[in-house]
Design a protein around this motif. Structure first.
Motif, PDB file in Angstrom:
ATOM      1  N   THR A 293     -29.031 -19.115  50.380  1.00  0.00           N
ATOM      2  CA  THR A 293     -28.898 -20.496  49.910  1.00  0.00           C
ATOM      3  C   THR A 293     -29.761 -21.419  50.765  1.00  0.00           C
ATOM      4  OG1 THR A 293     -26.866 -20.641  51.221  1.00  0.00           O
ATOM      5  CG2 THR A 293     -26.647 -20.258  48.845  1.00  0.00           C
ATOM      6  N   LEU A 294     -30.368 -22.402  50.103  1.00  0.00           N
ATOM      7  CA  LEU A 294     -31.380 -23.233  50.737  1.00  0.00           C
ATOM      8  C   LEU A 294     -31.131 -24.708  50.439  1.00  0.00           C
ATOM      9  CD1 LEU A 294     -34.390 -21.230  49.236  1.00  0.00           C
ATOM     10  CD2 LEU A 294     -33.153 -20.675  51.339  1.00  0.00           C
ATOM     11  N   TRP A 295     -31.613 -25.557  51.342  1.00  0.00           N
ATOM     12  CA  TRP A 295     -31.703 -26.993  51.089  1.00  0.00           C
ATOM     13  C   TRP A 295     -33.170 -27.307  50.831  1.00  0.00           C
ATOM     14  CZ3 TRP A 295     -28.790 -28.144  56.250  1.00  0.00           C
ATOM     15  CH2 TRP A 295     -27.423 -27.891  56.075  1.00  0.00           C
ATOM     16  N   LEU A 296     -33.489 -27.791  49.622  1.00  0.00           N
ATOM     17  CA  LEU A 296     -34.886 -27.977  49.242  1.00  0.00           C
ATOM     18  C   LEU A 296     -35.148 -29.388  48.707  1.00  0.00           C
ATOM     19  CD1 LEU A 296     -35.709 -24.630  47.394  1.00  0.00           C
ATOM     20  CD2 LEU A 296     -36.051 -25.201  49.813  1.00  0.00           C
ATOM     21  N   MET A 297     -36.402 -29.791  48.847  1.00  0.00           N
ATOM     22  CA  MET A 297     -36.864 -31.092  48.355  1.00  0.00           C
ATOM     23  C   MET A 297     -38.349 -30.960  48.032  1.00  0.00           C
ATOM     24  SD  MET A 297     -36.816 -34.705  50.464  1.00  0.00           S
ATOM     25  CE  MET A 297     -35.018 -34.808  50.391  1.00  0.00           C
ATOM     26  N   SER A 298     -38.801 -31.635  46.996  1.00  0.00           N
ATOM     27  CA  SER A 298     -40.231 -31.630  46.673  1.00  0.00           C
ATOM     28  C   SER A 298     -40.979 -32.589  47.602  1.00  0.00           C
ATOM     29  CB  SER A 298     -40.452 -32.058  45.223  1.00  0.00           C
ATOM     30  OG  SER A 298     -40.188 -33.444  45.068  1.00  0.00           O
ATOM     31  N   ARG A 299     -42.282 -32.390  47.691  1.00  0.00           N
ATOM     32  CA  ARG A 299     -43.093 -33.282  48.516  1.00  0.00           C
ATOM     33  C   ARG A 299     -43.072 -34.702  47.966  1.00  0.00           C
ATOM     34  NH1 ARG A 299     -49.485 -32.312  49.679  1.00  0.00           N
ATOM     35  NH2 ARG A 299     -49.585 -32.676  47.420  1.00  0.00           N
ATOM     36  N   THR A 300     -43.095 -34.845  46.653  1.00  0.00           N
ATOM     37  CA  THR A 300     -43.044 -36.176  46.042  1.00  0.00           C
ATOM     38  C   THR A 300     -41.807 -36.927  46.488  1.00  0.00           C
ATOM     39  OG1 THR A 300     -44.266 -35.423  44.102  1.00  0.00           O
ATOM     40  CG2 THR A 300     -42.938 -37.422  43.843  1.00  0.00           C
ATOM     41  N   CYS A 301     -40.670 -36.252  46.427  1.00  0.00           N
ATOM     42  CA  CYS A 301     -39.407 -36.861  46.835  1.00  0.00           C
ATOM     43  C   CYS A 301     -39.409 -37.146  48.336  1.00  0.00           C
ATOM     44  CB  CYS A 301     -38.260 -35.926  46.459  1.00  0.00           C
ATOM     45  SG  CYS A 301     -36.615 -36.588  46.765  1.00  0.00           S
ATOM     46  N   CYS A 302     -39.990 -36.252  49.121  1.00  0.00           N
ATOM     47  CA  CYS A 302     -40.080 -36.441  50.563  1.00  0.00           C
ATOM     48  C   CYS A 302     -40.833 -37.721  50.905  1.00  0.00           C
ATOM     49  CB  CYS A 302     -40.750 -35.229  51.204  1.00  0.00           C
ATOM     50  SG  CYS A 302     -41.014 -35.374  52.983  1.00  0.00           S
ATOM     51  N   ILE A 303     -41.964 -37.959  50.249  1.00  0.00           N
ATOM     52  CA  ILE A 303     -42.750 -39.166  50.529  1.00  0.00           C
ATOM     53  C   ILE A 303     -41.956 -40.417  50.165  1.00  0.00           C
ATOM     54  CG2 ILE A 303     -44.883 -40.412  50.059  1.00  0.00           C
ATOM     55  CD1 ILE A 303     -45.117 -37.710  51.639  1.00  0.00           C
ATOM     56  N   ASP A 304     -41.236 -40.375  49.053  1.00  0.00           N
ATOM     57  CA  ASP A 304     -40.360 -41.495  48.694  1.00  0.00           C
ATOM     58  C   ASP A 304     -39.388 -41.798  49.833  1.00  0.00           C
ATOM     59  OD1 ASP A 304     -41.540 -41.636  46.189  1.00  0.00           O
ATOM     60  OD2 ASP A 304     -39.940 -40.527  45.180  1.00  0.00           O
ATOM     61  N   ASN A 305     -38.824 -40.750  50.412  1.00  0.00           N
ATOM     62  CA  ASN A 305     -37.839 -40.938  51.477  1.00  0.00           C
ATOM     63  C   ASN A 305     -38.475 -41.447  52.767  1.00  0.00           C
ATOM     64  OD1 ASN A 305     -35.380 -40.223  50.168  1.00  0.00           O
ATOM     65  ND2 ASN A 305     -35.993 -38.083  50.214  1.00  0.00           N
ATOM     66  N   LEU A 306     -39.692 -41.016  53.079  1.00  0.00           N
ATOM     67  CA  LEU A 306     -40.383 -41.533  54.261  1.00  0.00           C
ATOM     68  C   LEU A 306     -40.658 -43.029  54.121  1.00  0.00           C
ATOM     69  CD1 LEU A 306     -42.973 -38.707  55.079  1.00  0.00           C
ATOM     70  CD2 LEU A 306     -40.727 -39.105  56.119  1.00  0.00           C
ATOM     71  N   LEU A 307     -41.052 -43.447  52.935  1.00  0.00           N
ATOM     72  CA  LEU A 307     -41.307 -44.869  52.719  1.00  0.00           C
ATOM     73  C   LEU A 307     -40.007 -45.665  52.764  1.00  0.00           C
ATOM     74  CD1 LEU A 307     -44.053 -44.726  49.934  1.00  0.00           C
ATOM     75  CD2 LEU A 307     -44.345 -45.127  52.385  1.00  0.00           C
ATOM     76  N   ASN A 308     -38.930 -45.077  52.301  1.00  0.00           N
ATOM     77  CA  ASN A 308     -37.642 -45.747  52.416  1.00  0.00           C
ATOM     78  C   ASN A 308     -37.254 -45.919  53.883  1.00  0.00           C
ATOM     79  OD1 ASN A 308     -35.046 -46.754  51.167  1.00  0.00           O
ATOM     80  ND2 ASN A 308     -34.223 -45.033  52.336  1.00  0.00           N
TER      81      ASN A 308
END
Length: 316
Positions: free
Chosen positions: A213-228
Motif C-alpha cells: 500500500t502506497l501514498w501517492l500524488m501526481s506532480r501536477t497536484c504536488c505543484i498546486d500544493n507547493l504554491l498553496n
C-alpha cells in the motif's frame, strides 16, 4: 519580487519553474521579477528573461552566495540527497540535506529579509513500521538518515519562523508519480516504475508485493500544493508550520487493475514481484492516512486513482 528554487533541475523543480514562469501574479507576493534556479545540472532553461540559472550545489559557499544575491523574497527548497543514496553515502547526505540546508537558512537570516520559505520534507519522517493508521498526531520516528535529516530541518525551520528570521512552511511529500528513471537513489521510485512501465506496455519487477500500500500524488497536484504552501507563508503561521500532505492511499494491485481496465487486460501479466523487506517496510506498508488540518489549510490530493493516472499520463 525575487524567487529562488533549489533542486530546480529535478522532476518536481522543473515543473514548478514552468508553473512560476506562467504566472502573471503569485498570490501574496505579486509579479515575479526574477526567478533564480539552482541545481547540480539544470539542462535547458525556460525562454523567460526573468530566469537565471546557476549550476552547482547550493551547499557550496560560492554557489550559495551567488543564488542569494539579490536576497530572495520566496524560496522553494527542493534540493536533497534522496533516501537510498543518503543511506549509502552518509557524508554526502549529511552535507546536502542538513549542513548545506542550515547554511542556506543562516544566509537568509543574515540578509534580514525574512523571506517565505517552502520546504519539501518527506513521509520518511515517520519511519517503519508504521501504525495501523497515520494522522496529524502520529509522532515522527525516522528509520532512515534521509528521514532524520528532513525532521531535523522541520524543527529548525519552525524555530527560525518563530524567531522571525523567515516564514517557513513545510510539506511532507508522499510518492510523487511518475518520476522519470534516474539514479537518484530514491527507494520509493518503484511506484513510478510501475506506472511508467504499464503505460508503455512494458514489463517490470516490483520490490514489493501486490498488496503493498502506497501514498501517492501526481506532480501536477504536488505543484498546486507547493504554491498553496507559498501562499500560506504570507499568512500568520498559527501553531502549525508543517503538514503531512493528503495523498491517495492505494495498493499496487489496485494500480495494476486500473491499467487492466484501461487497456486490454494484460497489465497484470506484465508485473513480477520480488519483495525486498527493507523497501516494503519503509515505502510499501503505508496505512490509511488522515490529514484534516492539511485539508483545512487548502492542501489537496488528486481525488481518485483514475484522475491521478490521467495527471500522470500528461507527464509521460
Amino acid at each position: 519580487m525575487n524567487i529562488l528554487v533549489t533542486g530546480a533541475g529535478g522532476y518536481i523543480g522543473h515543473a514548478l519553474v514552468e508553473r512560476l514562469c506562467a504566472l502573471t501574479d503569485l498570490p501574496g507576493y505579486g509579479v515575479p521579477a526574477r526567478i533564480t534556479l539552482c541545481d547540480v545540472k539544470l539542462g535547458e532553461l525556460p525562454p523567460d528573461p526573468r530566469v537565471r540559472g546557476i549550476e552547482g550545489s547550493f551547499a557550496d559557499s560560492a554557489v550559495l552566495a551567488a543564488i542569494t544575491e539579490p536576497a530572495p523574497d520566496l524560496v522553494f527548497h527542493l534540493a536533497c540527497v534522496a533516501s537510498g543514496r543518503a543511506e549509502e553515502q552518509f557524508d554526502l547526505g549529511l552535507q546536502v540535506n542538513l549542513t548545506g540546508s542550515l547554511q542556506l537558512l543562516e544566509r537568509l537570516r543574515q540578509q534580514g529579509k525574512s523571506p517565505g520559505f517552502v520546504f519539501t520534507s518527506s513521509i520518511a519522517v515517520f519511519g517503519a513500521p508504521l501504525p495501523d493508521h497515520v494522522d496529524e498526531q502520529t509522532p515522527a520516528a525516522p528509520a532512515l538518515s534521509y528521514g532524520a535529516h528532513k525532521l531535523a530541518m522541520e524543527i529548525l525551520l519552525a524555530d527560525y519562523t518563530r524567531r522571525g528570521f523567515l516564514r517557513a512552511r513545510t510539506v511532507r511529500l508522499p510518492g510523487i508519480v511518475p518520476r522519470p528513471p534516474a539514479p537518484n537513489g530514491a527507494w520509493s521510485a518503484f511506484s513510478s516504475t510501475l506506472i511508467r512501465s504499464l503505460a508503455a506496455g512494458q514489463s517490470c519487477t516490483m520490490p514489493v508485493g501486490p498488496d503493498a500500500t502506497l501514498w501517492l500524488m501526481s506532480r501536477t497536484c504536488c505543484i498546486d500544493n507547493l504554491l498553496n504552501a507559498a501562499w500560506l507563508a504570507t499568512q500568520a503561521p498559527g501553531e502549525k508550520t508543517a503538514w503531512t500532505l493528503p495523498a491517495l492511499h492505494v495498493s499496487v494491485r489496485e494500480i495494476v487493475a486500473a491499467f487492466d481496465a484501461r487497456g486490454d487486460g494484460t497489465a497484470s501479466a506484465r508485473v513480477c514481484y520480488a519483495p525486498e523487506p527493507a523497501i516494503e517496510a519503509q515505502f510499501g506498508s503505508q496505512p490509511p492516512l488522515s490529514t484534516p488540518a492539511a485539508c483545512a489549510a487548502g492542501f489537496r490530493h488528486d481525488g481518485n486513482l483514475q484522475t491521478l493516472l490521467d495527471h500522470a499520463a500528461q507527464t509521460l
